[in-house]
Design an enzyme around this catalytic site. Structure first.
Site, PDB file in Angstrom:
ATOM      1  CG  HIS A  14      -2.216   0.705   0.995  1.00 49.83           C
ATOM      2  ND1 HIS A  14      -2.444   1.532  -0.087  1.00 49.83           N
ATOM      3  CD2 HIS A  14      -3.354   0.735   1.733  1.00 49.83           C
ATOM      4  CE1 HIS A  14      -3.666   2.033  -0.009  1.00 49.83           C
ATOM      5  NE2 HIS A  14      -4.238   1.564   1.084  1.00 49.83           N
TER       6      HIS A  14
ATOM      7  CG  ASP B 144      -3.056   5.200  -4.226  1.00 48.90           C
ATOM      8  OD1 ASP B 144      -2.375   5.177  -3.180  1.00 48.90           O
ATOM      9  OD2 ASP B 144      -3.001   6.123  -5.052  1.00 48.90           O
TER      10      ASP B 144
END
Length: 405
Positions: free
Chosen positions: A376, A380
């Site tokens: 992450h 995204d």
């Protein structure tokens, strides 16, 4: 002049290894390129050959010691075999063979000679060496093979307890087995934890209707086998579909290097396969340039090398994205762990016929859950979800892969 035997470069992201087994001892004569030792890394086994012919003057490490690239593990005095060397080497080798084979509780196979460390484990646990799967060079049983045999529970069959014998109630402490973790397993455990601590891992899921791919395979399987000599499997479709999705979402094919994002305009797909020492991840280099047939042939070759414990460091290096198929073991859903420094890994699962809504009607379709674990820090949530949607589109409409639309 003595010649040092050094640990070779172990490959990308591999900084240490463990001495798994010595095949020679001090005073033995060795031919050039004859295997001196076997190393274990967290990925594969590596054989260390003699750089020259000569007599071994020193072995600087013991079995289970940790070594690093460029470490000097042995010293060889070059030269032709002398009469004295031959005389001393032959009895020593015979004595070593006798010592290795004697402790075994049950005699091993006729063509199997156990190293002292392996023979000791076999004797201590009252095992039948002929029932232990061998993964070492030349079909030798390694220490790790014995430990895995013990962990699997197969060793219980070696006890020779007669059928119908009364059940003996034993204290819990006597029903437990405490087996030290192999150095290889310790390394794997440490790196799995490191992967979780150094990346912001998150997993997103989707499902795919496998009807079209299954119909396509059924329609063309016979002609495919006839032409290429191999079956058309599911993995080639997933590799092709993944590449199409990676092209559209290049962040999933990238990695973080400090404060820099490295985007890779090539597609080296790692495929997790079961090997002689457990799960390994050989890499299909430049997979976007392969046809379906070439992909299947390469996958088959890699799987065979994995089972035979013949994968090299080159086979394992350079991956940009990994696919893991837990479905072959019956997994319905899982969250795969990243293979650093990669930023994405796709988890495939088993295909199950389930009722789904199709154009307002309930139909039974072969469905598979997909899981994408991603970093992450770089990817995204929107990008990860759309990656899986794109993958799903390619798999449910296989013509998209061929037409690249």
């Amino acid at each position: 002049m003595s010649v040092p035997v050094k640990i070779p470069a172990l490959g990308e992201s591999v900084t240490e290894a463990i001495i798994a087994e010595w095949f020679k001892k001090v005073g033995d004569y060795v031919e050039e390129d004859e295997i001196l030792a076997e190393l274990e890394t967290d990925k594969i086994s590596v054989e260390v050959p003699a750089p020259v012919a000569g007599v071994i003057k020193a072995l600087n490490y013991q079995v289970d010691d940790t070594v690093n690239p460029e470490d000097i593990i042995a010293v060889i005095e070059p030269g032709a075999r002398s009469g004295a060397s031959a005389e001393t080497a032959a009895p020593a080798a015979a004595a070593e063979k006798t010592e290795a084979a004697a402790p075994a509780a049950v005699a091993p196979k006729a063509d199997q000679t156990l190293s002292p460390a392996v023979a000791r484990l076999v004797e201590e646990n009252n095992l039948d060496a002929s029932k232990i799967g061998a993964t070492g060079p030349g079909g030798r049983i390694l220490k790790g093979d014995v430990l895995e045999h013990l962990e699997s529970g197969a060793a219980k069959a070696d006890s020779g307890k007669p059928a119908g014998a009364p059940v003996q109630q034993l204290p819990t402490s006597q029903l437990e087995e405490r087996v030290p973790m192999t150095r290889l397993r310790q390394t794997v455990a440490r790196r799995l934890v490191e992967a979780q601590q150094t990346a912001a891992m998150l997993t997103t899921f989707n499902e795919v209707d496998m009807s079209e791919i299954m119909a396509l395979r059924k329609q063309y399987q016979d002609s495919f086998v006839k032409k290429y000599g191999i079956k058309l499997g599911f993995m080639s479709f997933f590799i092709k579909a993944s590449i199409e999705a990676l092209k559209e979402f290049p962040g999933v094919n990238a990695e973080i290097d400090g404060d820099t994002i490295v985007y890779k305009n090539y597609y080296n797909i790692g495929v997790a396969v079961g090997g002689g020492r457990g799960l390994v991840v050989p890499v299909l280099k430049n997979a976007d340039q392969y046809s379906f047939a070439q992909t299947e042939l390469e996958l088959s070759a890699m799987a065979k090398k994995a089972v035979d414990n013949k994968l090299t460091m080159e086979d394992m290096q350079g991956g940009t994205f990994t696919i893991s198929n837990g479905g072959i073991y019956g997994s319905m859903l899982s969250t795969p762990i990243l293979n650093p420094p990669q930023s994405g890994i796709l988890g495939m699962h088993n295909i199950i016929e389930r009722p789904v809504a199709i154009n307002g009607k309930v139909e039974i379709r072969p469905m598979m859950y997909l899981a994408l674990t991603y970093d992450h820090r770089l990817i995204d949530g929107r990008e990860a979800v759309l990656f899986l949607v794109r993958l799903k589109q390619c798999l449910e409409n296989p013509e998209r892969i061929l037409l690249e639309v």
